[in-house]
Design an enzyme around this catalytic site. Structure first.
Site, PDB file in Angstrom:
ATOM      1  N   LYS A 101       1.194  -1.133   0.107  1.00  0.00           N
ATOM      2  CA  LYS A 101       0.340   0.227  -0.132  1.00  0.00           C
ATOM      3  C   LYS A 101       0.823   1.256  -0.104  1.00  0.00           C
ATOM      4  O   LYS A 101       1.666   1.425   1.098  1.00  0.00           O
ATOM      5  CB  LYS A 101      -0.892  -0.027   0.850  1.00  0.00           C
ATOM      6  CG  LYS A 101      -1.878   1.203   1.142  1.00  0.00           C
ATOM      7  CD  LYS A 101      -2.590   1.686   2.807  1.00  0.00           C
ATOM      8  CE  LYS A 101      -3.206   2.503   3.046  1.00  0.00           C
ATOM      9  NZ  LYS A 101      -3.491   3.178   3.666  1.00  0.00           N
ATOM     10  N   GLY A 162      -8.291   9.052   9.771  1.00  0.00           N
ATOM     11  CA  GLY A 162      -8.818   8.871  10.961  1.00  0.00           C
ATOM     12  C   GLY A 162      -9.900   9.413  11.442  1.00  0.00           C
ATOM     13  O   GLY A 162     -10.962  10.032  12.430  1.00  0.00           O
ATOM     14  N   ALA A 188      -9.747   5.247   4.378  1.00  0.00           N
ATOM     15  CA  ALA A 188      -9.414   6.154   4.946  1.00  0.00           C
ATOM     16  C   ALA A 188     -10.979   7.508   5.307  1.00  0.00           C
ATOM     17  O   ALA A 188     -11.559   7.297   3.937  1.00  0.00           O
ATOM     18  CB  ALA A 188      -9.038   7.407   4.450  1.00  0.00           C
ATOM     19  N   GLY A 189     -11.328   7.735   6.524  1.00  0.00           N
ATOM     20  CA  GLY A 189     -12.687   8.445   6.744  1.00  0.00           C
ATOM     21  C   GLY A 189     -13.534   7.700   6.821  1.00  0.00           C
ATOM     22  O   GLY A 189     -14.436   8.226   7.981  1.00  0.00           O
ATOM     23  N   ASN A 210      -9.204   1.669   9.248  1.00  0.00           N
ATOM     24  CA  ASN A 210      -8.091   1.156  10.836  1.00  0.00           C
ATOM     25  C   ASN A 210      -8.733   2.271  11.785  1.00  0.00           C
ATOM     26  O   ASN A 210      -9.288   1.392  12.950  1.00  0.00           O
ATOM     27  CB  ASN A 210      -6.502   1.703  10.941  1.00  0.00           C
ATOM     28  CG  ASN A 210      -5.721   0.880  11.802  1.00  0.00           C
ATOM     29  OD1 ASN A 210      -4.838   1.664  12.083  1.00  0.00           O
ATOM     30  ND2 ASN A 210      -6.145   0.594  12.253  1.00  0.00           N
ATOM     31  N   THR A 211      -8.485   3.579  12.040  1.00  0.00           N
ATOM     32  CA  THR A 211      -9.115   3.677  13.425  1.00  0.00           C
ATOM     33  C   THR A 211     -10.614   3.695  13.241  1.00  0.00           C
ATOM     34  O   THR A 211     -10.550   3.572  14.644  1.00  0.00           O
ATOM     35  CB  THR A 211      -8.543   5.527  13.040  1.00  0.00           C
ATOM     36  OG1 THR A 211      -7.614   5.907  12.590  1.00  0.00           O
ATOM     37  CG2 THR A 211      -9.212   6.039  14.222  1.00  0.00           C
TER      38      THR A 211
END
Length: 259
Positions: A101, A162, A188-189, A210-211
């Protein structure tokens, strides 16, 4: 349609799960491993700069069954093409993977990608035989250029890394989907299960997060919620939603009623 039959193909590799999960920000390695298990993910990202590659010391890799998961080393924290390329080479030399990635950030506050440096790094890595999945802005021109270079997928952001804001511009994602032939994976997001479902209902091939899981009050439960949301969103997309209409349309037609 079953999930098993609906394969995700990236760079010639087949996967059943369309949810990809990061391994950072968890309270412990044990929690990371449990969340990965509940997510059903087959591809997991690992920040090369943050993982202990010295296997004589405790490492995240000690808690992950490398026969079960496909590692996707990422270049988080890189701000130039040279740094990103060097990090990918390090990952390959350490035996992690040539399936990477690619992140090349342009700003410490927003963590938006530097598309110019990203394209430069992608061109080098593809030429060196890496399977490149680039994190990029939701810009169809950039995505088309990355596809032309030979990237195996494109990974436009849904919102800043995040942030948990969800898919801020679904129309850009739709334009990208219409104009590239490689898998489009929202990266993301995402903040909630509904965000993941929306990404899949747009027609995206997958979602990486992830977050949203690691930062939840109950990461294990959220991992399962995200798994189910991705499955539901994919099924909804494949099934085909009804058209939107301004006025009501009776569920039970009046035709044929006996008066």
């Amino acid at each position: 349609m079953t999930q098993t039959a609906d394969k995700l193909i990236i760079g010639g590799r087949e996967f059943t799960s369309r949810l990809m999960v990061g391994t950072g920000k968890y309270a412990s390695f044990e929690q990371t491993a449990r969340a990965l298990e509940m997510s059903g993910a087959e591809i997991i990202t690992v920040a090369v700069r943050r993982v202990n590659l010295d296997r004589s010391k405790e490492s995240l890799l000690d808690y992950i069954d490398l026969k079960k998961y496909t590692l996707l080393p990422n270049t988080a924290g890189c701000y130039t093409a040279d740094d990103a390329v060097r990090t990918c080479r390090l990952a390959r030399e350490a035996g992690m993977s040539d399936f990477v990635k690619l992140e090349v950030l342009g700003d410490e506050k927003t963590l938006f990608p530097d598309n110019e440096e990203l394209l430069k790094a992608a061109k080098i890595l593809v030429a060196e035989g890496f399977t490149v999945l680039p994190y990029c802005s939701d810009d169809v021109i950039v995505c088309k250029k990355l596809e032309d270079i030979g990237c195996a997928a494109v990974m436009p952001l849904g919102a800043p890394i995040g942030s948990g804001l969800g898919i801020r511009n679904p129309y850009n994602i739709r334009i990208i989907l219409e104009n590239v032939s490689v898998p489009v994976i929202v990266d993301a997001g995402v903040g909630s299960a509904s965000d993941a479902a929306i990404a899949m209902e747009l027609g995206c091939a997958g979602v990486l997060m992830n977050t949203a899981i690691a930062g939840a009050q109950d990461p294990i439960a959220m991992a399962e919620a995200m798994k189910l949301a991705v499955i539901a969103g994919r099924l909804s997309f494949k099934a085909g939603r009804i058209p939107r209409k301004l006025y009501a349309n009776a569920s039970s037609p009046l035709d044929g009623l006996i008066v």
